[in-house]
Design an enzyme around this catalytic site. Structure first.
Site, PDB file in Angstrom:
ATOM      1  N   GLU A  74     -10.520   4.505 -20.420  1.00  0.00           N
ATOM      2  CA  GLU A  74      -9.036   4.498 -20.332  1.00  0.00           C
ATOM      3  C   GLU A  74      -8.270   3.029 -20.211  1.00  0.00           C
ATOM      4  O   GLU A  74      -7.356   3.043 -19.535  1.00  0.00           O
ATOM      5  CB  GLU A  74      -9.030   5.302 -18.762  1.00  0.00           C
ATOM      6  CG  GLU A  74      -9.922   6.609 -18.747  1.00  0.00           C
ATOM      7  CD  GLU A  74      -9.521   7.673 -19.455  1.00  0.00           C
ATOM      8  OE1 GLU A  74      -8.759   7.324 -20.486  1.00  0.00           O
ATOM      9  OE2 GLU A  74      -9.859   8.923 -19.470  1.00  0.00           O
ATOM     10  N   TYR A 120       5.963   9.286   3.847  1.00  0.00           N
ATOM     11  CA  TYR A 120       5.029   8.560   3.140  1.00  0.00           C
ATOM     12  C   TYR A 120       4.792   8.601   1.666  1.00  0.00           C
ATOM     13  O   TYR A 120       4.539   7.810   0.786  1.00  0.00           O
ATOM     14  CB  TYR A 120       3.889   8.388   3.859  1.00  0.00           C
ATOM     15  CG  TYR A 120       3.946   7.550   5.373  1.00  0.00           C
ATOM     16  CD1 TYR A 120       3.783   6.234   5.391  1.00  0.00           C
ATOM     17  CD2 TYR A 120       4.378   8.536   6.486  1.00  0.00           C
ATOM     18  CE1 TYR A 120       4.099   5.818   6.615  1.00  0.00           C
ATOM     19  CE2 TYR A 120       4.814   7.678   7.691  1.00  0.00           C
ATOM     20  CZ  TYR A 120       4.547   6.400   7.592  1.00  0.00           C
ATOM     21  OH  TYR A 120       4.710   5.701   8.923  1.00  0.00           O
TER      22      TYR A 120
END
Length: 215
Positions: A74, A120
Site C-alpha cells: 500500500e 473530538y
C-alpha cells in the site's frame, strides 16, 4: 526523535492497536518520516502485533528503498499523503471493523463519511472522505488520494479500511482510533434518532481548534 527511538515507537503503537483489536492478522500498515526526510514503513505481510524495529523498510529522502524488508504493497497510499500534505509526519492504515462496516451502508455521505457525533471526531479528523472499492494494492488508491489535493487528513476505503495522516506517529494513531470509535458510535446509534452536533456547534469546534473543514 532519532531513528532508533522512532523505530521503537512505531512498533509499540502498532502492537497496541493490534492487541486492542483495531486491526488483525497481517492487515494494516504504518509509516513515519525520519529526521533526514526518509521514511520507515511496516513490511509487507507483517502483523502489527509482531513488528521488528530492525526490519522496518527504510526509504531515503528521494524515495529509494535502502534497507529493511520489502515494504507494504500500500505504499502508493502512503506516498500520496506525504506528497500532498506538507504536515504529514506519519500515516496509518487499519482494517478496523466498525469503520469498515459503516462504509458498506448505502446511505453514508461519501463527502463526510462520519456523522458529527462528538467534538473530538471533528477536532482530530476534519471531514473524512469515503473512497470507492479498490483491489488491495491498486495504485489507483494513491491516485484517488492525490485527487483530494491534500485537503483531507483522513480517508475511508470502502469495504477495506481507514487511512489517516498525522503530524507524527502518535497523532496519526490517536486520530485513526477516533475514526474507529466514531464509526462504532454511529453504528450503535443507528436508527435511534440521535442528536448530532448541529451546524453551529460544528462550526464552533472548527473555529476554536482551527480544523480543516473543506467543503
Amino acid at each position: 526523535m532519532n531513528e532508533a527511538a522512532l523505530r521503537d515507537q512505531i512498533c509499540l503503537l502498532a502492537r497496541s492497536l493490534f492487541e486492542r483489536g483495531l486491526t488483525h492478522g497481517s492487515t494494516g500498515n504504518i509509516s513515519a518520516r525520519t529526521e533526514d526526510g526518509g521514511l520507515l514503513v511496516s513490511p509487507t505481510g507483517t502483523s502489527f502485533g509482531r513488528l521488528d524495529p530492525g526490519r522496518l523498510s527504510k526509504f531515503d529522502h528521494q524515495g529509494q528503498h535502502i534497507g529493511g524488508n520489502k515494504p507494504t504493497k500500500e505504499m502508493p497510499l502512503h506516498t500520496a499523503f506525504y506528497d500532498t500534505r506538507s504536515t504529514a509526519g506519519a500515516v496509518v492504515h487499519l482494517h478496523s471493523c466498525h469503520s469498515v462496516a459503516l462504509s458498506m451502508l448505502p446511505d453514508v455521505d461519501p463527502d463526510s463519511f462520519l456523522p458529527p457525533l462528538t467534538a473530538y471526531g471533528i477536532m482530530l479528523l476534519g471531514k473524512v472522505k469515503l473512497l470507492p472499492v479498490f483491489v488491495p494494492g491498486d495504485p489507483a488508491m494513491g491516485t484517488a488520494v492525490r485527487g483530494l489535493a491534500g485537503k483531507r487528513s483522513a480517508v475511508m476505503l470502502a469495504n477495506h479500511g481507514p487511512i489517516v495522516a498525522g503530524k507524527d506517529v502518535e497523532a496519526a494513531c490517536n486520530a485513526i482510533e477516533e475514526l474507529e470509535a466514531t464509526a462504532r458510535l454511529a453504528l450503535l446509534l443507528r436508527g435511534s434518532g440521535v442528536l448530532e452536533l448541529n451546524a453551529e456547534q460544528v462550526q464552533a469546534v472548527v473555529s476554536k481548534f482551527d480544523v480543516e473543514w473543506d467543503d
